[in-house]
Design a protein around this motif. Structure first.
Motif, PDB file in Angstrom:
ATOM      1  N   LEU A   1      -6.256  -2.707   8.545  1.00  0.00           N
ATOM      2  CA  LEU A   1      -5.279  -2.249   8.555  1.00  0.00           C
ATOM      3  C   LEU A   1      -4.080  -3.370   8.591  1.00  0.00           C
ATOM      4  N   ARG A   2      -4.481  -4.547   9.233  1.00  0.00           N
ATOM      5  CA  ARG A   2      -3.754  -5.634   9.198  1.00  0.00           C
ATOM      6  C   ARG A   2      -3.395  -6.208   7.867  1.00  0.00           C
TER       7      ARG A   2
ATOM      8  N   ASP B   1      -2.111  -2.417  14.898  1.00  0.00           N
ATOM      9  CA  ASP B   1      -1.899  -2.419  13.179  1.00  0.00           C
ATOM     10  C   ASP B   1      -1.613  -1.202  12.658  1.00  0.00           C
ATOM     11  N   ARG B   2      -0.702  -1.200  11.993  1.00  0.00           N
ATOM     12  CA  ARG B   2      -0.360   0.091  11.151  1.00  0.00           C
ATOM     13  C   ARG B   2      -0.093  -0.158   9.833  1.00  0.00           C
ATOM     14  N   ILE B   3      -0.388   0.766   8.981  1.00  0.00           N
ATOM     15  CA  ILE B   3       0.022   0.534   7.521  1.00  0.00           C
ATOM     16  C   ILE B   3       1.499   0.932   7.386  1.00  0.00           C
ATOM     17  N   LEU B   4       1.808   1.890   8.063  1.00  0.00           N
ATOM     18  CA  LEU B   4       3.335   2.212   7.854  1.00  0.00           C
ATOM     19  C   LEU B   4       4.081   1.452   8.960  1.00  0.00           C
TER      20      LEU B   4
ATOM     21  N   ASP C   1     -10.776  -5.849   2.331  1.00  0.00           N
ATOM     22  CA  ASP C   1     -11.414  -7.268   2.864  1.00  0.00           C
ATOM     23  C   ASP C   1     -11.183  -8.202   1.259  1.00  0.00           C
TER      24      ASP C   1
ATOM     25  N   GLU D   1      -5.225   6.381   8.736  1.00  0.00           N
ATOM     26  CA  GLU D   1      -5.273   5.075   9.431  1.00  0.00           C
ATOM     27  C   GLU D   1      -6.132   4.910  10.418  1.00  0.00           C
ATOM     28  N   ASP D   2      -6.524   6.336  10.981  1.00  0.00           N
ATOM     29  CA  ASP D   2      -7.575   6.004  12.188  1.00  0.00           C
ATOM     30  C   ASP D   2      -9.019   5.846  11.649  1.00  0.00           C
TER      31      ASP D   2
ATOM     32  N   ARG E   1       1.909   9.791  19.350  1.00  0.00           N
ATOM     33  CA  ARG E   1       0.974  10.140  18.108  1.00  0.00           C
ATOM     34  C   ARG E   1       0.582  11.737  18.061  1.00  0.00           C
TER      35      ARG E   1
ATOM     36  N   THR F   1       0.817  -1.319  -0.056  1.00  0.00           N
ATOM     37  CA  THR F   1       0.001  -0.011   0.177  1.00  0.00           C
ATOM     38  C   THR F   1       0.842   1.238  -0.107  1.00  0.00           C
TER      39      THR F   1
ATOM     40  N   LEU G   1      -3.030  -4.457   5.166  1.00  0.00           N
ATOM     41  CA  LEU G   1      -2.309  -3.405   4.618  1.00  0.00           C
ATOM     42  C   LEU G   1      -0.844  -3.142   5.163  1.00  0.00           C
ATOM     43  N   GLU G   2       0.075  -3.110   4.234  1.00  0.00           N
ATOM     44  CA  GLU G   2       1.500  -2.602   4.474  1.00  0.00           C
ATOM     45  C   GLU G   2       2.121  -1.782   3.673  1.00  0.00           C
ATOM     46  N   GLY G   3       2.770  -0.681   3.858  1.00  0.00           N
ATOM     47  CA  GLY G   3       3.347  -0.045   3.181  1.00  0.00           C
ATOM     48  C   GLY G   3       4.175   1.384   3.436  1.00  0.00           C
TER      49      GLY G   3
ATOM     50  N   LEU H   1      -9.592   3.551   9.475  1.00  0.00           N
ATOM     51  CA  LEU H   1      -9.832   2.093   8.994  1.00  0.00           C
ATOM     52  C   LEU H   1      -9.742   1.359  10.324  1.00  0.00           C
TER      53      LEU H   1
ATOM     54  N   GLY I   1      -9.231  -2.070  12.396  1.00  0.00           N
ATOM     55  CA  GLY I   1      -7.987  -2.936  12.892  1.00  0.00           C
ATOM     56  C   GLY I   1      -7.869  -4.002  11.970  1.00  0.00           C
TER      57      GLY I   1
END
Ligand code: ATP
Ligand code: MG
Lengths: 670, 485
Positions: free
Chosen positions: A239-240, B292-295, A206, A231-232, B324, A88, A242-244, A234, A236
């Motif tokens: 978020l799991r 859980d974070r994207i970054l 999903d 991020e807030d 934060r 992401t 996605l990673e980027g 979305l 939990g």
């Protein structure tokens, strides 16, 4: 007629002009319009080229785009061991929403070229729900033509020949397409991700995640606020998945700065906008919108207005010949304020003969105009270049506060810069410059040397190099003005402490260096003095500089609410009739001759939040009615229509709090 | 493959699921009849999907598995059932079916007909609908009807997997078998994750310098350290935050690299667990790893973290929420846009009757900025009411809606100079709305931006408002009723 959505209303062409216009019509404002249009096109094409060729926009974000492309190709070349997260990219593109579209378009081009991926942009407008989102995604990714959205027609009627077909929101389509095309990744960019429904985003993530083992998705989110607040939004679990990485796009004010220096403050521009307009445009960017396209539009509009409204602008046409011009053109030039100034100056100098020929002979006038267009243009270019020199000097000296080139240029163009604190401060700094900084400054200046700035920098550089070679200490050379060369000496005289400054004895080298800096300083000062003139004093400045506020503000910063409020509160301003000027010269007074809506509105302004309609009616009747019982119903009708109009304008609404009352919902002046 | 072999392989692959695997093998063997409908239920990450998939892949039963999560509508599900069944049967029996008759499956009865036709004269067919409770539409009746498919189509046996057991009321029948996949206990979790430890050394130490550190020895060390580490992670973090396998695993994986870093750098030996624990204890005090974070927070914030810790002198573990807050960067919004947002925040959080006190232009500027009501005023009011009222700070409540004109009025009061009534102000409102910083408050016509008297609400919190204010030198707290502590 009914089948059309809108109509163009054309005024019936009348043969004869209205008498009012005929009176002033001796001078034809529309003269040689086609030629002017052509000149405009020529000049604007050059500017556009500058905007494009400079590639200011693309260059500005090519670094970010490169990073994003690298990110995508890196994540698509990741080993195929069942990726468990969707790669992401969070693209923080800043609050100038209007520039997001072009950005993602450019991004798409480079992604398709460099990363070999499929690229789809989705906007919140076209994705109200998951089904539509998928339909759009499939349509765009596979370039499939799909003619109907109807559920029943979700697939072509021929399908019965082929067995089960996929519904048109089934990602299986993309899978099939991918089998044929084999892209390394499928990049889905959500341009305005904040505007998407959070639930929809969660659903989509999903779904994409569960397809990830078959389809190599990469997600890009365009973000206007901040990655954290995105991020807030979305939950939990998504978020799991996605990673980027986060990518910061160049902010639009930097881009505006670049555009400005390419299109306005550059030396090759034939027509410039003046300080007033440029200040307006820059302020608007700073205060209200941040949109680079808007800046270009403003510039373009200024160019158009210039050529449309002013006849002498024709002289900007390249190699215009005398025979192309009508005598009117010269008459127009003779009416320019700058011409008068120039002529008056000439008279003061006793060149009456020349002035006479200027006034009498069009040929001579033509020659002079051509000459002065050249020289004034030269002066303007020098001014622009000097602004650039000043800006670069400040940058090289790392002076604070940072003043952008655009604001330096604007001040220079309004003639404020010579003797301004800004310039003096900079020059003072140069007086005290130590040798290490001078070397940097000279290097920076050398790049600017050219037609509009010649100072023999290389000579100075050679000199300083020689000086530095003989300098055996590590400390840089200092001038006599440098404070560090002053010693404070304290003496006690008659029980009073005297502080006195003393020049420390300068070393030979420092002396030579001071001398060099002195010469440099003098030259630079002379240059700035000659360059920072007031452009408005130049003959033909009206032709070379467009600086009219009027159509520009109305077009780019209209005031709809103000206009309506003014029309209702003081209708006389618009109607201009004699009857509405008010009683006894008092303009504010209500009179029966004003339009009924205006009368009711002015009474509305005086009342509180809740308005009793029957009170309003009696007040209205007192003003607009004639006291005759019989005519009351007519007045009532007028009153009701006025009230309905206010309601239509959104000024009042019926109140539920009290019977027979209406609520005021708009206040004047907000 | 023989049933016993299947069982043995599955058990080795999925620990602690012996009973469920045995049950499955007993229920679905190729020659014995199977239940028409089975509900496999269990909380998330209990291995339902993976075990079902592995089991049927190994067994030689004709079957198809449909992930209901991928079905957008009920119709979509029906179509996919038919299409997948056709594919599965063709492959299993190695023949071409006449697909034309199965072109459309509009509704349940079509599904019954199609499945009936498909399976007529064939052997047993297992249809697995995984995560059937995650179907986005269709509701209870669809599941009930699906559960009864087995009654109309004799050789079909259906498996539904759900998070919670299907109740007889949703099914409208009680003739359904259940198979429970219980959540893993602590020891089971540790056993499952402990089975394949990650490496300590990403690049093995060179053989020249450590000739006797063989790969076997390394694997032993990995397992030893990993298992102890897992226990600590579970007891300190996962027990309280997420006890399912996936959360636990992701938390452990996030912490592993930073945890073994001193070992990799040579500061501690591989078996120096207690000293390592003391050294790395801050990892288990932070919540970062369970969020859980994207970054990747490690790459993003390490620099800032070290900077703050050195600046303050003590490496006190800041909670991420605090971190934060500090990091809350406000994007450089244009000048008036910032003020509009602040005005919107104030309009949302101040009651409108206080506007006069706060925003009237007095000659004395300080009068405007009233601080929080003093303690005296509080006690007075509580005396009068006779009961102690606990007040919730305003900024913790949800924002209340306000009309647009109030926003503009406050906006103009905040600014010292007057602003012309240009259309740009409205453009900005629209922009802020599409950025979801301002939202239309509900009510009739809330979708129509032109609807008169519509109300708005802010969609950001106190920290953001404060940061906005600071970017234009305006202390928002001074204008907020009740103040902020
Ligand atoms: N006993 C086990 N041994 C090894 N790995 C397991 C075990 N149980 C579950 N897992 C792993 O946990 C992960 C999640 O499992 P799975 O998707 O099957 O759970 P689920 O019950 O279907 O969850 P959900 O209800 O969310 O669909 C998979 O990667 C799986 O390999
Ligand atoms: Mg599952």
């Amino acid at each position: 007629m009914e089948h059309q959505r809108c109509y163009i209303y054309e005024l019936p062409k009348t043969e004869e002009r209205s008498p009012k216009r005929q009176r002033t019509n001796r001078y034809n404002a529309q003269a040689q319009l086609p030629e002017r249009l052509q000149t405009y096109r020529e000049l604007w094409a050059q500017q556009e080229e500058r905007i494009q060729e400079q590639d200011t926009l693309e260059k500005a974000d090519s670094a970010v785009q490169g990073k994003i492309v690298n990110f995508i190709s890196a994540s698509s070349s990741m080993p195929d061991e069942r990726k468990s997260v969707i790669p992401t990219g969070l693209i923080v593109a800043g609050p100038s929403i209007a520039s997001h579209g072009p950005f993602f378009e450019r991004l798409g081009r480079s992604i398709k070229e460099d990363a070999g991926s499929a690229y789809v942009v989705l906007t919140s407008g076209e994705c109200p729900n998951l089904k539509t989102l998928l339909k759009n995604l499939i349509k765009k990714a596979t370039s499939r033509v799909d003619d109907d959205d109807e559920d029943d027609l979700d697939r072509p009627a021929t399908s019965s020949k082929h067995g089960p077909k996929l519904l048109n929101y089934d990602l299986g389509h993309i899978q099939e397409w991918n089998k044929r095309n084999r892209v390394s990744s499928i990049v889905v960019a959500l341009q305005d991700s904040e505007a998407f429904d959070a639930g929809l985003l969660v659903d989509m993530i999903d779904l994409f995640h569960s397809w990830l083992d078959r389809l190599p998705f990469v997600l890009l989110f365009g973000i206007a606020t901040s990655a954290e607040s995105f991020e807030d939004r979305l939950s939990g679990n998504s978020l799991r998945y996605l990673e980027g990485e986060k990518f910061d796009v160049t902010q639009s004010d930097d881009i505006i700065e670049k555009l400005f220096s390419a299109t306005v403050a550059s030396t090759h521009v034939r027509l410039r906008i003046g300080p007033n307009i440029s200040r307006r445009m820059l302020d608007r960017q700073k205060d209200h919108v941040q949109n680079t396209q808007d800046f270009c539009d403003g510039l373009k509009y200024a160019y158009m207005s210039h050529f449309y409204a002013s006849y002498p602008s024709l002289f900007l046409k390249e190699d215009i010949a005398f025979k192309d011009l009508s005598p009117d053109a010269f008459e127009a030039v003779r009416n320019l304020p700058s011409f008068r100034q120039w002529v008056e100056k000439k008279l003061e100098q006793g060149q009456a003969q020349e002035v006479r020929s200027l006034l009498n002979s069009n040929e001579y006038m033509f020659e002079q105009v051509m000459l002065h267009i050249k020289s004034s243009q030269q002066a303007l270019s020098t001014l622009s270049h000097a602004a650039q020199v000043l800006s670069n000097t400040r940058e090289a000296l790392q002076m604070s506060p940072k003043v952008r080139l655009s604001s330096i240029w604007t001040r220079a163009a309004s003639g404020e810069l010579s003797n301004s604190p800004l310039l003096r401060e900079t020059m003072l700094c140069i007086k005290k410059i130590p040798s290490d900084k001078l070397v940097l400054l000279l290097a920076a200046m050398q790049q600017l040397e050219g037609d509009y700035f010649s100072m023999d920098i290389s000579l100075l550089q050679k000199e300083i190099d020689k000086l530095l070679q003989t300098n055996d200490t590590n400390a840089p050379l200092r001038t006599q003005h440098d404070v560090r060369n002053d010693n404070l000496r304290t003496t006690v005289v008659a029980q009073k402490v005297l502080l006195s400054k003393h020049k420390a004895a300068l070393s030979e080298q420092d002396k030579a260096y001071s001398d060099l800096v002195g010469r440099f300083y003098d030259k630079l000062e002379a240059y700035f003095d000659s360059a920072f003139i007031d452009p408005r004093t130049l003959f033909l400045s009206e032709v070379l500089v467009y600086d009219l506020k009027s159509p520009h503000t109305e077009v780019f910063q209209p005031k709809p609410r103000f206009a309506i409020e003014r029309a209702l509160a003081s209708p006389h301003d618009y109607l201009g009739c004699d009857c509405c000027t008010g009683v006894d010269g008092n303009e504010a007074a209500l009179s029966a001759t004003q339009p009924a809506t205006a009368i009711v509105y002015q009474m509305y302004l005086e009342s509180g939040t809740l308005i009793n309609v029957s009170d309003l009616w009696s007040a209205f009747n007192a003003i607009a009615g004639d006291g005759d019982e019989e005519n009351e119903s007519k007045t009532m009708a007028i009153f009701q229509r006025a009230l309905a109009e206010l309601k239509y304008l959104g000024l009042v609404k019926p109140s539920r709090k009290k019977t027979d009352h209406i609520t005021k919902i708009m206040w004047k002046g907000l | 493959m023989l049933p016993d072999e299947i069982i043995a392989q599955l058990i080795s692959e999925y620990q602690c699921r012996d009973q469920q695997i045995h049950n499955l093998a007993a229920l679905y063997s190729s020659h014995l009849p199977s239940p028409p409908c089975l509900d496999v239920y269990g909380l998330t990450a209990t291995g339902k999907s993976s075990i079902l998939a592995s089991f049927f892949q190994l067994s030689s039963i004709s079957h198809t598995i449909i992930n209901v999560r991928e079905c957008i509508t009920a119709r979509h599900l029906l179509e996919r059932i038919v299409a997948a069944s056709v594919d599965a049967l063709e492959e299993f029996h190695d023949e071409k079916l006449d697909r034309r008759s199965y072109a459309r499956t509009e509704n349940l009865s079509a599904l019954c007909v199609h499945l009936g036709n498909l399976l007529e004269g064939r052997g047993k067919f297992v249809l697995v609908l995984d995560a059937v409770d995650k179907l986005r539409e269709g509701g209870g009746t669809l599941i009930a009807a699906l559960a009864r498919l087995g009654e109309t189509v004799p050789n079909l046996s259906l498996i539904l997997s759900t998070t919670l057991p299907l109740t007889p009321s949703t099914l409208h029948s009680s003739s359904i078998s259940f198979l429970h996949f219980p959540s893993y206990t602590r020891s089971q979790l540790l056993a499952i994750l402990g089975a394949n430890p990650p490496k300590i050394f990403l690049t093995p130490p060179s053989l020249e310098t450590f000739p006797d550190y063989t790969p076997d020895l390394a694997a032993e060390d990995d397992a030893w350290l990993w298992n102890r580490f897992l226990t600590t992670v579970y007891d300190s973090l996962s027990k309280h935050t997420g006890r399912d396998l996936i959360s636990f695993r992701s938390c452990a994986m996030k912490l592993w690299r930073p945890f073994v870093e001193p070992v990799v750098s040579g500061q501690f030996g591989t078996r120096d667990f207690s000293r390592l624990m003391v050294n790395r204890r801050h990892l288990f005090q932070l919540e970062d790893s369970v969020l859980d974070r994207i970054l990747d927070p490690n790459t993003a914030s390490t620099s800032s973290q070290t900077a703050t810790s050195t600046a303050s002198g003590l490496p006190e573990p800041a909670t991420p929420s605090k971190q934060r807050q500090a990091k809350m960067t406000v994007h450089d919004l244009p000048y008036y846009t910032t003020h509009l947002l602040i005005a919107a925040y104030l309009a949302s959080y101040n009651p409108s009757r206080t506007d006069v006190t706060y925003f009237m232009k007095h000659t004395d500027k300080r009068k405007n900025k009233r601080r929080a009501p003093s303690a005296a005023s509080f006690s007075m009011s509580s005396k009068r009411t006779g009961s102690k009222v606990r007040k919730i700070s305003r900024h913790l409540l949800t924002p209340s809606p306000f009309p647009l004109d109030r926003l503009f009025a406050i906006f103009r009061a905040l600014l010292v100079d007057s602003v012309p009534q240009v259309a740009d102000l409205y453009t900005q409102i629209a922009t802020l709305t599409s950025m979801r910083l301002l939202v239309r408050a509900g009510g009739a016509g809330s979708n129509d931006a032109l609807e008169m008297g519509g109300k708005w609400r802010v969609n950001f919190g106190w920290e953001y408002a404060r940061a906005l204010g600071r970017s234009v030198n305006l202390e928002v707290g001074e204008y907020l009723v009740g103040g902020v502590d």
